[in-house]
Design a protein around this motif. Structure first.
Motif, PDB file in Angstrom:
ATOM      1  N   ASP A   1      -5.181  60.573 -24.507  1.00  0.00           N
ATOM      2  CA  ASP A   1      -4.856  59.839 -23.287  1.00  0.00           C
ATOM      3  C   ASP A   1      -3.955  60.720 -22.426  1.00  0.00           C
TER       4      ASP A   1
ATOM      5  N   LEU B   1      -8.432  61.453 -21.371  1.00  0.00           N
ATOM      6  CA  LEU B   1      -8.699  60.171 -20.724  1.00  0.00           C
ATOM      7  C   LEU B   1      -7.693  60.005 -19.595  1.00  0.00           C
TER       8      LEU B   1
ATOM      9  N   LEU C   1      -8.659  55.672 -15.527  1.00  0.00           N
ATOM     10  CA  LEU C   1      -9.659  54.911 -16.276  1.00  0.00           C
ATOM     11  C   LEU C   1      -9.232  53.463 -16.468  1.00  0.00           C
TER      12      LEU C   1
ATOM     13  N   HIS D   1      -9.090  50.406 -21.771  1.00  0.00           N
ATOM     14  CA  HIS D   1     -10.234  50.897 -22.548  1.00  0.00           C
ATOM     15  C   HIS D   1     -10.010  50.547 -24.023  1.00  0.00           C
TER      16      HIS D   1
ATOM     17  N   HIS E   1     -17.649  55.819 -26.891  1.00  0.00           N
ATOM     18  CA  HIS E   1     -17.361  55.245 -25.581  1.00  0.00           C
ATOM     19  C   HIS E   1     -16.254  56.038 -24.886  1.00  0.00           C
ATOM     20  N   LEU E   2     -15.192  56.355 -25.643  1.00  0.00           N
ATOM     21  CA  LEU E   2     -14.086  57.113 -25.067  1.00  0.00           C
ATOM     22  C   LEU E   2     -14.537  58.509 -24.663  1.00  0.00           C
TER      23      LEU E   2
ATOM     24  N   CYS F   1     -16.252  58.348 -21.382  1.00  0.00           N
ATOM     25  CA  CYS F   1     -15.369  58.026 -20.259  1.00  0.00           C
ATOM     26  C   CYS F   1     -14.385  59.149 -19.931  1.00  0.00           C
TER      27      CYS F   1
END
Length: 292
Positions: A181, A216, A220, A223, A269-270, A273
């Motif tokens: 992140d 990330l 975003l 999430h 998914h991460l 993204c």
């Protein structure tokens, strides 16, 4: 959800051995009770061997193979090789640091990580241990483990650096896919120089063929990764993957197929993204410039 709170299996080989012995017993049509009576071994001990909770010896395994009618020399050798390999892995390099590792079952994680061929790591707060600089690791450990004396902090720093050499270097390095992140890069841990050096190490690591780093961005928003960090460990076939969740006092692992699949979907998914590796490198360089 299958949530195991006992100590993790001590090696990948033990997990393979456990599955193979159970498979051979069931193929022979025997129950644990029948086997225990026939070879005069405690049924509970056999159950723990099949669950991967304890190791065994070549002598006992030969008796089990005889009981199961396994006569093929190649198959017998394969099973016995797993017994020997498990015993060898019970002498890990980190054993001398056991006094500072067992509190959070970190030693259990190291045993699993040592046999993994790849790790998928999501971190929302910190740089993953396998990518930390020595100074960053020292700052993290000393602040998160305030009960530790300086010598114990140094011991854990040494373990972290040795992990990096063992798992990401050498002739057969493991693959690491790390998703961070943006908060990881924005958090001040140590001096500005420590942070800059850590950012530079992320850039260098991302250039290695076995390492991928993605970011990330804050933009975003919410999430699935906001639940917390996790590591998915993948092993050589036929050993199934598992998920490791680290907590302050009681780290655990998840091995049920449904749990592993759920975390794998979250990671995918991460990954979709997150910024791509090249975009991530660009963002890291921007942050380094901001720190000048």
């Amino acid at each position: 959800m299958t949530l195991k709170r006992s100590l993790v299996p001590q090696s990948v080989y033990r997990r393979q051995l456990a599955a193979r012995l159970k498979e051979l017993r069931e193929a022979a049509g025997h129950t644990l009770s029948e086997v225990a009576q026939q070879i005069e071994v405690n049924q509970g001990s056999l159950s723990r061997i099949e669950n991967g909770e304890r190791g065994t010896t070549p002598v006992l395994v030969r008796a089990l193979l005889d009981c199961y009618g396994v006569r093929d020399p190649a198959l017998r050798d394969d099973v016995l090789d797993l017994v020997r390999a498990d015993k060898e892995q019970q002498k890990p390099w980190w054993r001398k640091y056991s006094t500072v590792l067992t509190a959070t079952r970190y030693d259990g994680y190291l045993a699993l990580e040592s046999g993994a061929v790849s790790m998928s790591n999501y971190q929302p707060m910190l740089v993953p241990g396998l990518l930390q600089t020595e100074e960053y690791a020292r700052a993290v450990i000393s602040q998160m483990r305030m009960e530790l004396t300086p010598p114990k902090v140094e011991a854990l720093v040494k373990v972290r650096m040795q992990r990096q050499n063992d798992r990401l270097g050498g002739e057969r390095p493991a693959k690491l896919w790390a998703i961070l992140d943006e908060a990881v890069l924005r958090r001040s841990i140590g001096s500005p120089a420590v942070v800059r050096d850590q950012m530079q190490k992320l850039l260098t690591a991302g250039e290695q063929p076995n390492i991928t780093v993605q970011l990330l961005p804050f933009s975003l928003g919410a999430h699935p990764g906001l639940y917390g960090p996790f590591v998915i460990l993948a092993f050589p076939e036929p050993t199934p993957n598992l998920v490791w969740l680290e907590n302050p006092k009681n780290s655990v692992y998840l091995e049920a197929a449904a749990d592993v699949e759920n975390y794998t979907e979250v990671f995918e998914h991460l990954r979709a993204c997150a910024l791509g590796p090249s975009e991530t490198s660009t963002r890291i360089r921007q942050i380094i410039e901001e720190l000048q």
